[in-house]
Design an enzyme around this catalytic site. Structure first.
Site, mmCIF file in Angstrom:
data_model
loop_
_atom_site.group_PDB
_atom_site.id
_atom_site.type_symbol
_atom_site.label_atom_id
_atom_site.label_comp_id
_atom_site.label_asym_id
_atom_site.label_seq_id
_atom_site.Cartn_x
_atom_site.Cartn_y
_atom_site.Cartn_z
ATOM 1 N N LYS A 9 0.821 -1.211 0.000
ATOM 2 C CA LYS A 9 0.000 0.000 0.000
ATOM 3 C C LYS A 9 0.865 1.276 0.000
ATOM 4 O O LYS A 9 2.071 1.233 0.283
ATOM 5 C CB LYS A 9 -0.931 -0.033 1.224
ATOM 6 C CG LYS A 9 -1.977 -1.173 1.168
ATOM 7 C CD LYS A 9 -2.937 -1.107 2.358
ATOM 8 C CE LYS A 9 -3.993 -2.189 2.287
ATOM 9 N NZ LYS A 9 -4.961 -2.111 3.427
ATOM 10 N N TYR A 49 -12.204 -2.054 -3.669
ATOM 11 C CA TYR A 49 -12.671 -2.241 -2.293
ATOM 12 C C TYR A 49 -14.197 -2.107 -2.185
ATOM 13 O O TYR A 49 -14.715 -1.772 -1.116
ATOM 14 C CB TYR A 49 -11.985 -1.229 -1.370
ATOM 15 C CG TYR A 49 -10.649 -1.697 -0.801
ATOM 16 C CD1 TYR A 49 -10.547 -2.886 -0.062
ATOM 17 C CD2 TYR A 49 -9.488 -0.948 -0.964
ATOM 18 C CE1 TYR A 49 -9.334 -3.302 0.469
ATOM 19 C CE2 TYR A 49 -8.263 -1.361 -0.431
ATOM 20 C CZ TYR A 49 -8.198 -2.537 0.287
ATOM 21 O OH TYR A 49 -6.999 -2.950 0.827
ATOM 22 N N ARG A 85 -1.799 -14.048 4.828
ATOM 23 C CA ARG A 85 -2.486 -13.279 5.875
ATOM 24 C C ARG A 85 -1.778 -13.436 7.230
ATOM 25 O O ARG A 85 -1.781 -12.523 8.054
ATOM 26 C CB ARG A 85 -3.964 -13.647 5.918
ATOM 27 C CG ARG A 85 -4.674 -13.112 4.661
ATOM 28 C CD ARG A 85 -6.159 -13.355 4.653
ATOM 29 N NE ARG A 85 -6.882 -12.610 5.666
ATOM 30 C CZ ARG A 85 -7.362 -11.380 5.517
ATOM 31 N NH1 ARG A 85 -7.169 -10.722 4.384
ATOM 32 N NH2 ARG A 85 -8.041 -10.802 6.474
ATOM 33 N N THR A 91 -5.227 -6.722 10.990
ATOM 34 C CA THR A 91 -5.538 -5.459 10.300
ATOM 35 C C THR A 91 -5.001 -4.252 11.066
ATOM 36 O O THR A 91 -4.384 -3.353 10.490
ATOM 37 C CB THR A 91 -7.070 -5.315 10.134
ATOM 38 O OG1 THR A 91 -7.588 -6.513 9.549
ATOM 39 C CG2 THR A 91 -7.426 -4.120 9.271
ATOM 40 N N ARG A 102 2.661 -6.089 9.392
ATOM 41 C CA ARG A 102 1.946 -4.956 9.975
ATOM 42 C C ARG A 102 2.506 -4.568 11.333
ATOM 43 O O ARG A 102 2.566 -3.378 11.664
ATOM 44 C CB ARG A 102 0.451 -5.257 10.026
ATOM 45 C CG ARG A 102 -0.203 -5.112 8.641
ATOM 46 C CD ARG A 102 -1.573 -5.709 8.590
ATOM 47 N NE ARG A 102 -2.316 -5.357 7.374
ATOM 48 C CZ ARG A 102 -3.431 -5.972 6.987
ATOM 49 N NH1 ARG A 102 -3.918 -6.971 7.714
ATOM 50 N NH2 ARG A 102 -4.055 -5.596 5.886
ATOM 51 N N ASN A 112 -2.018 0.449 6.679
ATOM 52 C CA ASN A 112 -1.450 -0.764 7.263
ATOM 53 C C ASN A 112 -0.601 -1.586 6.298
ATOM 54 O O ASN A 112 -0.479 -2.797 6.425
ATOM 55 C CB ASN A 112 -2.555 -1.605 7.912
ATOM 56 C CG ASN A 112 -3.628 -2.017 6.934
ATOM 57 O OD1 ASN A 112 -3.534 -1.709 5.751
ATOM 58 N ND2 ASN A 112 -4.628 -2.729 7.409
ATOM 59 N N HIS A 115 -2.210 -5.361 1.600
ATOM 60 C CA HIS A 115 -3.506 -6.018 1.418
ATOM 61 C C HIS A 115 -3.241 -7.455 1.023
ATOM 62 O O HIS A 115 -2.297 -7.733 0.280
ATOM 63 C CB HIS A 115 -4.315 -5.345 0.304
ATOM 64 C CG HIS A 115 -5.434 -6.212 -0.210
ATOM 65 N ND1 HIS A 115 -6.642 -6.299 0.419
ATOM 66 C CD2 HIS A 115 -5.489 -7.092 -1.255
ATOM 67 C CE1 HIS A 115 -7.409 -7.181 -0.220
ATOM 68 N NE2 HIS A 115 -6.727 -7.665 -1.240
ATOM 69 N N GLU A 126 -9.484 -10.837 -7.611
ATOM 70 C CA GLU A 126 -8.526 -9.750 -7.410
ATOM 71 C C GLU A 126 -7.297 -9.911 -8.299
ATOM 72 O O GLU A 126 -6.751 -8.926 -8.800
ATOM 73 C CB GLU A 126 -8.118 -9.673 -5.936
ATOM 74 C CG GLU A 126 -9.281 -9.199 -5.056
ATOM 75 C CD GLU A 126 -8.941 -9.161 -3.573
ATOM 76 O OE1 GLU A 126 -9.853 -8.858 -2.780
ATOM 77 O OE2 GLU A 126 -7.775 -9.432 -3.198
HETATM 78 P P1 ATP Z 1 -7.029 -5.996 3.451
HETATM 79 O O1 ATP Z 1 -8.389 -6.311 2.875
HETATM 80 O O2 ATP Z 1 -6.508 -4.625 3.030
HETATM 81 O O3 ATP Z 1 -6.051 -7.097 3.231
HETATM 82 P P2 ATP Z 1 -7.970 -6.812 6.034
HETATM 83 O O4 ATP Z 1 -8.630 -7.933 5.297
HETATM 84 O O5 ATP Z 1 -7.061 -7.136 7.157
HETATM 85 O O6 ATP Z 1 -7.164 -5.884 5.041
HETATM 86 P P3 ATP Z 1 -10.516 -5.456 5.982
HETATM 87 O O7 ATP Z 1 -11.491 -5.581 7.088
HETATM 88 O O8 ATP Z 1 -10.765 -6.188 4.707
HETATM 89 O O9 ATP Z 1 -9.066 -5.802 6.582
HETATM 90 O O10 ATP Z 1 -10.365 -3.901 5.671
HETATM 91 C C1 ATP Z 1 -9.806 -3.455 4.452
HETATM 92 C C2 ATP Z 1 -8.897 -2.288 4.731
HETATM 93 O O11 ATP Z 1 -9.690 -1.175 5.160
HETATM 94 C C3 ATP Z 1 -7.895 -2.476 5.855
HETATM 95 O O12 ATP Z 1 -6.727 -3.147 5.467
HETATM 96 C C4 ATP Z 1 -7.582 -1.034 6.235
HETATM 97 O O13 ATP Z 1 -6.673 -0.443 5.318
HETATM 98 C C5 ATP Z 1 -8.945 -0.387 6.083
HETATM 99 N N1 ATP Z 1 -9.649 -0.374 7.353
HETATM 100 C C6 ATP Z 1 -10.220 -1.424 7.990
HETATM 101 N N2 ATP Z 1 -10.765 -1.052 9.164
HETATM 102 C C7 ATP Z 1 -10.539 0.279 9.287
HETATM 103 C C8 ATP Z 1 -10.837 1.278 10.273
HETATM 104 N N3 ATP Z 1 -11.492 0.960 11.383
HETATM 105 N N4 ATP Z 1 -10.418 2.549 10.039
HETATM 106 C C9 ATP Z 1 -9.758 2.880 8.905
HETATM 107 N N5 ATP Z 1 -9.447 1.991 7.944
HETATM 108 C C10 ATP Z 1 -9.814 0.717 8.120
HETATM 109 MG MG MG Z 2 -9.822 -7.659 3.527
#
Ligand code: ATP
Ligand code: MG
Length: 137
Positions: A9, A49, A85, A91, A102, A112, A115, A126
């Site tokens: 990212k 997204y 993961r 996250t 992370r 973070n 992805h 994807e």
């Molecule tokens: P990713 O999909 O990016 O691999 P993830 O699966 O761990 O991450 P998701 O729940 O899918 O987490 O959320 C997608 C992305 O949205 C997160 O990686 C983060 O960048 C952002 N995000 C998630 N929760 C929050 C939050 N509470 N505040 C701000 N951004 C968030």
């Molecule tokens: Mg995700």
């Protein structure tokens, strides 16, 4: 053998961390079989997204993902989706296990660093979003 879509990212590309993050993948036995640096528009980030459209952080997330180039990549290995993961960590970096990407590099729950696809069907979609079949060898 499984494949997953990974994105390094903007917070990480800006801090020149691509190599250090890639070393984590390779040390975990994941092979980087495709990789490119691209600048997403906010609309493209929103499309990628789309599943988070109703979440309160959606707009912020799309702005962030379009704020600088990202590195899109395909990782391959046994159980690549789960392994990636695991290497990424939780996250929220505050909850991420020591040694994960992370925990070491992420700046906040939003910024973070990486992805990773979360299931076989999303991984296939994807990967196809960023790469053509010809680019995957
Ligand atoms: P990713 O999909 O990016 O691999 P993830 O699966 O761990 O991450 P998701 O729940 O899918 O987490 O959320 C997608 C992305 O949205 C997160 O990686 C983060 O960048 C952002 N995000 C998630 N929760 C929050 C939050 N509470 N505040 C701000 N951004 C968030
Ligand atoms: Mg995700």
């Amino acid at each position: 053998i499984e494949r997953t879509l990974s994105i390094i990212k903007p917070d990480a590309t800006k801090r020149n961390l691509t190599g250090k993050i890639n070393a984590k993948f390779e040390d975990a036995g994941l092979r980087i079989i495709a990789q490119k640096r691209i600048q997403l528009t906010k609309d493209q980030a929103g499309e990628f997204y789309a599943v988070h459209k109703e979440r309160p952080f959606y707009d912020e997330l799309c702005e962030f993902m379009a704020s600088a180039p990202v590195v899109a990549q395909v990782l391959e290995g046994e159980g690549a989706i789960a392994k990636n993961r695991e290497v990424m960590g939780a996250t929220n970096p505050a909850d991420a296990e020591a040694g994960t990407i992370r925990a070491e590099f992420a700046e906040s729950v939003g910024e973070n660093s990486v992805h990773g696809s979360d299931a076989p069907d999303t991984a296939a979609d994807e990967i196809a979003y960023f790469f053509s079949g010809l680019e995957l060898v």
